[in-house]
Design a protein around this motif. Structure first.
Motif, PDB file in Angstrom:
ATOM      1  N   GLY A 303       0.818  -1.209   0.000  1.00 28.28           N
ATOM      2  CA  GLY A 303       0.000   0.000   0.000  1.00 28.28           C
ATOM      3  C   GLY A 303       0.849   1.254   0.000  1.00 28.28           C
ATOM      4  N   ALA A 304       1.951   1.242   0.767  1.00 25.59           N
ATOM      5  CA  ALA A 304       2.835   2.411   0.823  1.00 25.59           C
ATOM      6  C   ALA A 304       3.496   2.663  -0.527  1.00 25.59           C
ATOM      7  CB  ALA A 304       3.902   2.206   1.909  1.00 25.59           C
ATOM      8  N   VAL A 305       3.931   1.601  -1.192  1.00 25.25           N
ATOM      9  CA  VAL A 305       4.569   1.759  -2.497  1.00 25.25           C
ATOM     10  C   VAL A 305       3.587   2.347  -3.506  1.00 25.25           C
ATOM     11  CG1 VAL A 305       5.623   0.540  -4.446  1.00 25.25           C
ATOM     12  CG2 VAL A 305       6.253  -0.074  -2.115  1.00 25.25           C
ATOM     13  N   LYS A 306       2.347   1.879  -3.480  1.00 25.39           N
ATOM     14  CA  LYS A 306       1.348   2.387  -4.424  1.00 25.39           C
ATOM     15  C   LYS A 306       1.029   3.862  -4.144  1.00 25.39           C
ATOM     16  CE  LYS A 306       0.156   0.144  -7.224  1.00 25.39           C
ATOM     17  NZ  LYS A 306       0.865  -0.188  -8.488  1.00 25.39           N
ATOM     18  N   ILE A 307       1.024   4.259  -2.865  1.00 25.37           N
ATOM     19  CA  ILE A 307       0.810   5.671  -2.522  1.00 25.37           C
ATOM     20  C   ILE A 307       1.966   6.511  -3.059  1.00 25.37           C
ATOM     21  CG2 ILE A 307       0.743   7.323  -0.613  1.00 25.37           C
ATOM     22  CD1 ILE A 307      -0.809   5.237   0.979  1.00 25.37           C
ATOM     23  N   TYR A 308       3.184   6.016  -2.879  1.00 27.20           N
ATOM     24  CA  TYR A 308       4.349   6.749  -3.391  1.00 27.20           C
ATOM     25  C   TYR A 308       4.270   6.890  -4.912  1.00 27.20           C
ATOM     26  CZ  TYR A 308       9.076   7.698  -4.953  1.00 27.20           C
ATOM     27  OH  TYR A 308      10.161   8.247  -5.584  1.00 27.20           O
ATOM     28  N   GLU A 309       3.885   5.812  -5.592  1.00 26.90           N
ATOM     29  CA  GLU A 309       3.783   5.871  -7.048  1.00 26.90           C
ATOM     30  C   GLU A 309       2.721   6.882  -7.486  1.00 26.90           C
ATOM     31  OE1 GLU A 309       5.118   1.252  -8.083  1.00 26.90           O
ATOM     32  OE2 GLU A 309       3.011   1.857  -8.240  1.00 26.90           O
ATOM     33  N   ALA A 310       1.658   7.011  -6.700  1.00 27.65           N
ATOM     34  CA  ALA A 310       0.577   7.934  -7.060  1.00 27.65           C
ATOM     35  C   ALA A 310       0.940   9.388  -6.764  1.00 27.65           C
ATOM     36  CB  ALA A 310      -0.695   7.551  -6.309  1.00 27.65           C
ATOM     37  N   PHE A 311       1.582   9.636  -5.623  1.00 31.01           N
ATOM     38  CA  PHE A 311       1.844  11.004  -5.180  1.00 31.01           C
ATOM     39  C   PHE A 311       3.250  11.503  -5.524  1.00 31.01           C
ATOM     40  CE2 PHE A 311      -1.381  10.282  -1.534  1.00 31.01           C
ATOM     41  CZ  PHE A 311      -2.424  10.521  -2.419  1.00 31.01           C
ATOM     42  N   ASN A 367      12.552  12.230  -2.346  1.00 32.84           N
ATOM     43  CA  ASN A 367      11.092  12.163  -2.366  1.00 32.84           C
ATOM     44  C   ASN A 367      10.526  10.979  -1.601  1.00 32.84           C
ATOM     45  OD1 ASN A 367      10.651  14.475  -3.956  1.00 32.84           O
ATOM     46  ND2 ASN A 367      11.235  13.333  -5.783  1.00 32.84           N
ATOM     47  N   PHE A 368      11.404  10.108  -1.067  1.00 35.59           N
ATOM     48  CA  PHE A 368      10.921   8.966  -0.294  1.00 35.59           C
ATOM     49  C   PHE A 368      11.777   8.821   0.946  1.00 35.59           C
ATOM     50  CE2 PHE A 368      10.508   4.360   0.643  1.00 35.59           C
ATOM     51  CZ  PHE A 368       9.139   4.339   0.839  1.00 35.59           C
ATOM     52  N   LEU A 369      11.129   8.786   2.091  1.00 36.02           N
ATOM     53  CA  LEU A 369      11.846   8.727   3.364  1.00 36.02           C
ATOM     54  C   LEU A 369      11.231   7.645   4.243  1.00 36.02           C
ATOM     55  CD1 LEU A 369      13.940   9.838   5.338  1.00 36.02           C
ATOM     56  CD2 LEU A 369      12.269  11.554   6.048  1.00 36.02           C
ATOM     57  N   PRO A 370      11.811   6.444   4.281  1.00 35.51           N
ATOM     58  CA  PRO A 370      11.276   5.357   5.113  1.00 35.51           C
ATOM     59  C   PRO A 370      11.971   5.278   6.472  1.00 35.51           C
ATOM     60  CG  PRO A 370      12.829   4.466   3.524  1.00 35.51           C
ATOM     61  CD  PRO A 370      12.864   5.971   3.362  1.00 35.51           C
ATOM     62  N   ILE A 371      11.193   5.024   7.508  1.00 33.71           N
ATOM     63  CA  ILE A 371      11.703   4.962   8.881  1.00 33.71           C
ATOM     64  C   ILE A 371      11.042   3.785   9.588  1.00 33.71           C
ATOM     65  CG2 ILE A 371      11.874   6.164  11.094  1.00 33.71           C
ATOM     66  CD1 ILE A 371      11.426   8.804   9.487  1.00 33.71           C
ATOM     67  N   VAL A 372      11.840   2.974  10.286  1.00 32.22           N
ATOM     68  CA  VAL A 372      11.313   1.927  11.163  1.00 32.22           C
ATOM     69  C   VAL A 372      11.753   2.258  12.584  1.00 32.22           C
ATOM     70  CG1 VAL A 372      11.356  -0.512  11.773  1.00 32.22           C
ATOM     71  CG2 VAL A 372      11.293   0.157   9.370  1.00 32.22           C
ATOM     72  N   VAL A 373      10.797   2.323  13.505  1.00 32.86           N
ATOM     73  CA  VAL A 373      11.094   2.738  14.876  1.00 32.86           C
ATOM     74  C   VAL A 373      10.375   1.815  15.849  1.00 32.86           C
ATOM     75  CG1 VAL A 373       9.166   4.382  14.862  1.00 32.86           C
ATOM     76  CG2 VAL A 373      11.033   4.706  16.492  1.00 32.86           C
ATOM     77  N   VAL A 374      11.010   1.520  16.973  1.00 31.08           N
ATOM     78  CA  VAL A 374      10.344   0.746  18.022  1.00 31.08           C
ATOM     79  C   VAL A 374       9.571   1.707  18.926  1.00 31.08           C
ATOM     80  CG1 VAL A 374      11.982  -1.175  18.004  1.00 31.08           C
ATOM     81  CG2 VAL A 374      12.416   0.800  19.463  1.00 31.08           C
TER      82      VAL A 374
END
Length: 713
Positions: A303-311, A367-374
């Motif tokens: 879902g996140a990838v598709k949002i990035y592709e759209a926006f 244009n893309f900033l991914p973050i994984v946080v506990v």
């Protein structure tokens, strides 16, 4: 001057960058800018100001007309000259909210330009109303100091989707004044049209000026504000270039949907498509209640990838309960070309780089900033401060095992972004074994206030029937309390009942547990440590096949007191029995370091270890599809825990046609079945048995065996 540049007659996304190739370039040469557009938005105000430093430097002026929809009664009120203060209040609030709510250095700077222009009278705003529909024309006129003009007209509003190269498909036509024949035929009509609109002479359209008191209020808010730094855009561009060079690394994320995943062609399952469709229809907010093992992680990433592709621009923040789950997310993200910031170890390892990347994201250098946080880091002051710098509109927050975000502390750390996705198989169930959550309604309310309601549910039954999860066989092993344990259980139950009858509730938000919480915990540990579980396990081990000995999980209860062996007492007891039976096993608890757990998991997957003995670490999210057998010795009455534990071994794996679950069910000591405590114990344990039995391949056999033993009501 405008005529010093060669302008194309048509600019189209896909071929041109409307913002850079035309808009900013032309505006920087202009001293007057007239614009009429159909929609009001914060992006309109921001982009209307981009590139106008030179306009201000030269003492230029700007006129802006914005469409605003009205119903018939509202239109009639304005037309007849009645009081329309409510309209002005509405429009003023939109402007004030925009000016005060900017985020990031670019938006803040550009809005400061507008604020200054409004305050000093260099910018005038009017609103256009129509009886039916709305004013939706898009006209622009830029004029330089020599009297030359560029007229442009087309589909583009001044919004990020209209002007960004990776967003909407838009086009504009451009008519320069020095191409006299073309300009007379096509450019002049738009200039006359704008002048007619601005003067309130356009047919069937009312043009209303923004009241002077709004300008005055804005001016008073500005106070002694100095003229903005007109070189800021140039400095920002240099900064963006520097940041772009810094970010030019092998791990720069370029998200994509993989053709192959896990050695097989990647296909999004129908239940995943349905879940995302319902979430999107709910304006990108909601909780997905998907069964453990049914692909919550992949659903969210896709879902996140598709949002990035759209926006074309997205900050993706994923919050998880603990490090092992974070590591698993990072691994899954890499399959989609995503290399996130890993905010779950020492702050010195991620803080400076993340701060730099947020700056790069805000100025357009990435244009893309991914973050994984506990979750522990999510609530920290430093992380909250960094997250506050991200734009709300282009940020997606994913809360894995989001039920944990219902706590009062964590709920306050959740970022106020526009897109929110909660993931949990059991979002609203208690985390307590013995009693329900102290204030379950409060936790549910906090979750729904942030994420929204559950927008889609995919049950364990659905997953098994759709062949998404592996079917299982369920084995019930009745373990009776000893005489001494039964007496302790009766005493604890009586004392708990007295406290409840006096109206005592479990402690919440206190460092000191209440008497009720302490007694309930003691009773829970008594059941988890029931002495007859060990001989029952020893007898069972001798009956297992070689296949059942491989890739097994043992879920133990937490230990009793330090005097009774401490927290790991039950794990030690089970491990000793297994080792005596020639099993190769290891603990998998919070006591092991991250590197030790990685090593253990590799050994388990390769067959170097037959089994893992754990308490709660394996409850949520850890993906171990190779696991075939689970031994549940914990006697938990918490649905969240036993649902997670069951789902842990039902994931599909090559050659795995079914899973085996052995449940050690505690029953009252013989002769104590009819006491209130005895009846309560059987009711509590049988709730789990009924739940597991309902979907088991051997449901009828279990039912008949329990009925014969007298355990069914």
């Amino acid at each position: 001057m405008l005529r010093d540049t060669t302008w194309k007659s048509v600019y189209r996304t896909g071929e041109d960058d409307l913002l850079k190739d035309f808009y900013l370039k032309a505006l920087s040469e202009s001293v007057r800018y007239d614009r009429a557009v159909g929609y009001f938005s914060s992006e309109l105000i921001t982009f209307a100001s981009s590139g106008i430093s030179e306009l201000i430097r030269s003492g230029g002026r700007m006129r802006l007309v914005i469409g605003h929809p009205l119903d018939d009664d509202e239109y009639a009120a304005i037309k007849d000259g009645h009081s329309v203060s409510w309209v002005y209040d509405d429009l003023e609030q939109m402007i004030v909210d925009t000016l005060e709510g900017s985020r990031g250095p670019v938006a803040s700077y550009r809005l400061s330009l507008l604020t200054w222009m409004l305050a000093c009278g260099a910018l005038e705003i009017k609103f256009a109303f129509r009886k039916r529909g709305m004013y939706h024309e898009k006209i622009g006129v830029m004029s330089d100091s020599s009297g030359d003009s560029l007229v442009f007209q087309g589909s583009a509003n001044e919004t990020i989707n209209a002007l960004h190269i990776d967003s909407n498909a838009e086009s504009i036509s451009v008519f320069p004044s020095w191409k006299e024949e073309i300009f007379e035929a096509y450019g002049q009509p738009f200039i006359r049209g704008f002048d007619s609109l601005w003067g309130g002479h356009q047919k069937d359209t009312l043009t209303v000026s923004m009241p002077s008191e709004i300008y005055e209020r804005i001016a008073s808010n500005v106070g002694e504000l100095e003229k903005p730094d007109l070189d800021f855009e140039e400095k920002l561009a240099e900064s963006a270039q520097l940041l772009a060079e810094v970010q030019d690394s092998p791990e720069q994320s370029h998200p994509f949907v993989p053709e192959v995943l896990g050695g097989r062609p990647f296909v999004v399952r129908e239940h995943q498509k349905t879940a995302l469709t319902k979430w999107r229809a709910n304006e990108y907010r909601g909780i997905l209640k998907l069964a453990t093992g049914s692909g919550k992680t992949i659903t969210a990433i896709y879902g996140a990838v598709k949002i990035y592709e759209a926006f074309g621009k997205l900050a993706l923040v994923i919050a998880v309960p603990y490090v092992e789950l974070a590591i698993q997310w990072v691994s899954n993200l890499r399959d989609f070309g995503i290399y996130p910031h890993r905010c779950y170890d020492s702050r010195k390892n991620w803080y400076d780089r993340l701060k730099l990347d947020i700056q790069a994201f805000n100025v357009g250098a990435r244009n893309f900033l991914p973050i994984v946080v506990v979750n522990k880091t999510l609530g920290s002051e430093h992380f909250v401060e960094l997250l506050s710098q991200l734009p709300e509109v282009r940020t997606l927050f994913v809360g894995d095992e989001c039920h944990r975000h219902g706590s009062s502390k964590l709920s306050q750390a959740l970022p106020p972004v526009s897109m929110r996705l909660g993931l949990s198989a059991t979002p609203f169930r208690s985390d307590e074994d013995e009693i329900d959550s102290p204030f379950p309604d409060d936790a549910k309310r906090r979750l729904e206030e942030y994420y929204g309601a559950v927008v889609d549910e995919y049950t364990l039954s659905d997953a098994i029937n759709d062949d998404v999860l592996t079917p299982y066989t369920y084995h019930v092993h009745i373990v009776r309390l000893t005489d001494e344990e039964q007496e302790q259980y009766e005493d604890l139950t009586t004392r708990i009942g007295h406290l409840i009858s006096r109206g005592e509730v479990p402690s919440s938000g206190s460092n000191q547990p209440s008497s009720l919480t302490m007694l309930c915990g003691e009773r829970s540990r008594l059941l988890g440590s029931a002495g007859n579980k060990i001989p029952a396990l020893k007898a069972l081990l001798g009956e297992l096949s070689d296949e059942e000995r491989a890739h097994a999980l043992f879920y133990c209860a937490e230990g009793a007191s330090e005097d009774d062996g401490g927290e790991y007492r039950n794990i030690d007891r089970v491990s000793n029995i297994l080792k005596a039976a020639s099993w190769r096993v290891s603990h998998f608890t919070s006591k092991e370091t991250t590197s030790e757990r990685k090593s253990l998991m590799r050994s388990f997957l390769s067959g170097g270890i037959d089994g893992l003995v754990s308490m709660k670490v394996l409850d949520e999210g850890i993906d171990i599809p190779v696991c075939r057998t689970a031994f549940i010795l914990a006697s938990t009455k918490n649905p969240r825990q036993y649902v997670q534990r069951r789902g842990r071994i039902l994931r599909k794996y090559p050659g795995k046609d079914r899973a085996e679950i052995h449940d050690f069910v505690v029953a009252p000591c013989l002769g104590w079945e009819e006491t209130n405590a005895g009846k309560g114990l059987m009711k509590s344990e049988m709730e789990r048995v009924y739940d597991f039995m309902e979907l088991a391949l051997n449901k009828r056999d279990i039912y008949e065996a329990l009925e014969t033993e007298g355990f069914l009501a």
